[in-house]
Design a protein around this motif. Structure first.
Motif: not given
Lengths: 433, 433
Positions: B372-377, B420-425, B357-359, B299-304
């Motif tokens: 969801g929380g990680v994505f939103a942050a 963006g990638f660094f923060a999310f992953l 919204i995206s979370g 899912a990380l690869a899908v959302l990043m």
């Protein structure tokens, strides 16, 4: 200003050109701006109402009593006065209009009756229109007389027939270079460039640029001369339109000046980001289709943003050239096929070069020649897609009447993202497992 | 054209304005363009040499003998002649210059000695400069005399002191409105806008727009009047500069017209795509750091890509506003802190909304509230980064003297991608495992 030295501040502001004064007010923070405006309020240069923009404009109009705005409007040329009145609140506009002389009011109300961004709004109503048989001498004598209807600055004399239709123009320099006895009809430029009052300002700017006009006659629906557009207004239109295109391409929308209200700017940009979120999710759905392949080979997840990003960039390049080509009329249905061939050749050339580079890179990085091949193939394919849709999307939007500057980039980057991910992951799923 | 009807083609072309003729030639395919040029070659309007652009321009210059170019150059105003000569091959330019009269040659060589894109290249050398004590009557009599040095069209009379320094300007309309006995010094606009011959054309355009000028005096380093720039040239400069900014932001480079040579266009765009490839690889390296996390949770690869794309778009929005703000001087060091605060507030507002919204979306899609929380942050964080660097990158580039329109977007999108990638992953690796 800080020392509240009213006399000093007034002295400095008096010496400034209205345009510099407007700049000063726009750069000041809100509190000091209001303080300064209150200080100089009683002797504001009428031109300032026309020069000022953004938040500072709102402040100025709020602080100034409507009677003073009316006095300023009387001093301005029709086109400037219309510009000032356009932005007032309805009840303020009514009050200012009532305070004007009947002549001024009728002229301004007529201009306001034309659609926004039309030649009718840009034009100035005071002009010199004379019949063909008038001589240079009569013209100069008329201009020397003390007639209130003569504008401050003018560059051409318009020659009209008895029905008040423009039949020619005489640049002032030509009037001055001829003897008093010569008739205007004899020295006029025939077939003058005539602009319909309802024409869009973008069309007007195009004619001015193309034919190097300084001023042009504006006519109503019965072809009668009603006003004149001068090049200084057109300079502003050109800057404005180019600005709009740049900002629209970046998805910032119209309310874009650094002086706009915070809420409006945030809302304008939010709309664009929300649309972009929707399209990014679409691309992610495509990735989700191939989650099994990614689980087997994480290198796919590492490389896939590169394919999408290169396609997005190449698509933006073509799209920007196409949007500008449409705006400057270098691109049209007649040469679309030729330009498409050209864009595809550019895409193929760049695609092959970049595919070789990135294919080798993927091979070396992950030690898999198969992965390198898939990466290279997806790259060429996506650049060709980018070249094709970068051109076809703006042309298609223009044909159905949507401004390509505003809408193109969503479509183009969605297409290159979706196809980029699909091509790379799809080819990998087919060939590598 | 196809029927090789020479007389017919000539007839049609004769009736066309040079600007329309240039458009026609630019739209025609290469073979037919050359055929048409050969047909009409002997009676080409001198203005056409100045109007034509792109590939068609090369064809026209190639087909026309240098002696005919020299004749055309003699007919043109200095600024137009310079524009024609700038683009000739060195040996052709020499030959054309030799064929000119001594006066014309000296004037053009002097103009060519100023740097490209400077006021010296734009200016026209024929102008009317008179001393203060001359009267309106004397002026009109001079203009009526048959003096070859009087330009075709002019809008202002320049008033000079005995050292030939400009001390004022008199618009023609004002000359005409005054009695013969009035001295020019009495009716002139004092403190005229004076432009240094070495000034960059962008500066000149800025002054014309701001002060609504129609023509302005150009002076050399000893402040002596050497020429005049008129607004019709400025209209072209404004279009050109806006065009350059738009295309530079899209990474298309200068050779961008749909009429440029294929090889140059491909090379120009390739450079940009190669730079973009390098930065995309950098972002991929960041992804590579987290390959273990991605293997555990696809899912990380899908959302990043969503986080990176949203940051890129928000960064482009801020950057475009900043680049235009720098160009129009609405943004400067004095108000940078205020604008930064503003941009961060916009980013925070949009970031929070989009994060919610995206979370929720990520939670629903993958059934994991943690994801969801990680994505939103990561979304809020990246939008703040985008707002900050979208402003600071163009300002920093402008300060070190690099055109922000050309270089900003590489830096900004690299920063938003990498962060963006660094923060999310990174957040995912910390919180989810």
């Amino acid at each position: 200003v800080r020392a509240e030295d009213a006399a000093g501040a007034r002295q400095i502001c008096d010496d400034l050109h209205a345009a510099d004064m407007a700049d000063l007010l726009q750069v000041l923070p809100a509190r000091e701006r209001r303080k300064l405006l209150n200080l100089i309020q009683s002797d504001i240069d009428p031109e300032l109402f026309h020069e000022i923009e953004g938040e500072a404009r709102g402040d100025l109009y709020e602080i100034t009593p409507n009677t003073q705005i009316a006095d300023a409007v009387t001093e301005l040329e029709t086109d400037e006065a219309v510009y000032v009145l356009e932005d007032l609140r309805d009840e303020d506009r009514e009050e200012v209009l009532r305070a004007l002389s009947a002549d001024d009011r009728v002229a301004i109300e007529e201009s306001l009756s034309y659609p926004e961004d039309s030649a009718g709004r840009l034009m100035q109503r005071d002009l010199i229109a004379l019949p063909e048989f008038w001589t240079v001498g009569q013209t100069i004598d008329l201009l020397r007389s003390d007639d209130a209807d003569i504008p401050d600055d003018f560059y051409d004399i318009f020659v009209v027939d008895p029905a008040h239709k423009p039949v020619g123009t005489v640049p002032l320099s030509r009037v001055m270079r001829n003897q008093r006895g010569v008739a205007l009809g004899h020295i006029m430029e025939k077939k003058p460039h005539v602009i319909e009052a309802t024409a869009d300002q973008e069309e007007v700017a195009y004619a001015f640029t193309k034919y190097h006009l300084i001023s042009a006659a504006v006519v109503d629906e019965s072809q009668r001369l009603v006003g004149v557009v001068t090049v200084d207004d057109i300079v502003e239109v050109i800057e404005e339109e180019a600005q709009e295109d740049i900002l629209a391409l970046a998805g910032v929308g119209e309310s874009a000046s650094v002086n706009e209200s915070l809420f409006e700017v945030t809302r304008g940009r939010f709309t664009w980001l929300l649309v972009n979120l929707a399209t990014a999710v679409l691309a992610s759905v495509v990735i989700g289709l191939f989650d099994a392949a990614i689980e087997q080979m994480v290198a796919l997840a590492v490389l896939m943003p590169i394919v999408a990003s290169m396609g997005g960039n190449a698509g933006t390049q073509t799209m920007t050239v196409a949007v500008r080509g449409l705006a400057t009329k270098e691109l049209s249905a007649t040469n679309a096929a030729r330009i498409l061939k050209r864009e595809l050749m550019i895409a193929l050339g760049n695609g092959v070069l970049l595919a070789v580079i990135s294919g080798l890179l993927a091979w070396l990085w992950f030690g898999s020649p198969g992965l390198g091949g898939v990466f290279a193939a997806a790259m060429i394919f996506n650049l060709l897609v980018a070249g094709m849709f970068g051109l076809l999307v703006p042309m298609g939007l223009a044909r159905v009447g949507i401004d390509p500057a505003i809408a193109s980039s969503v479509f183009v980057t969605t297409i290159t993202d979706v196809i980029g991910f699909f091509a790379f992951l799809g080819l990998a799923a087919l060939w590598l497992f």
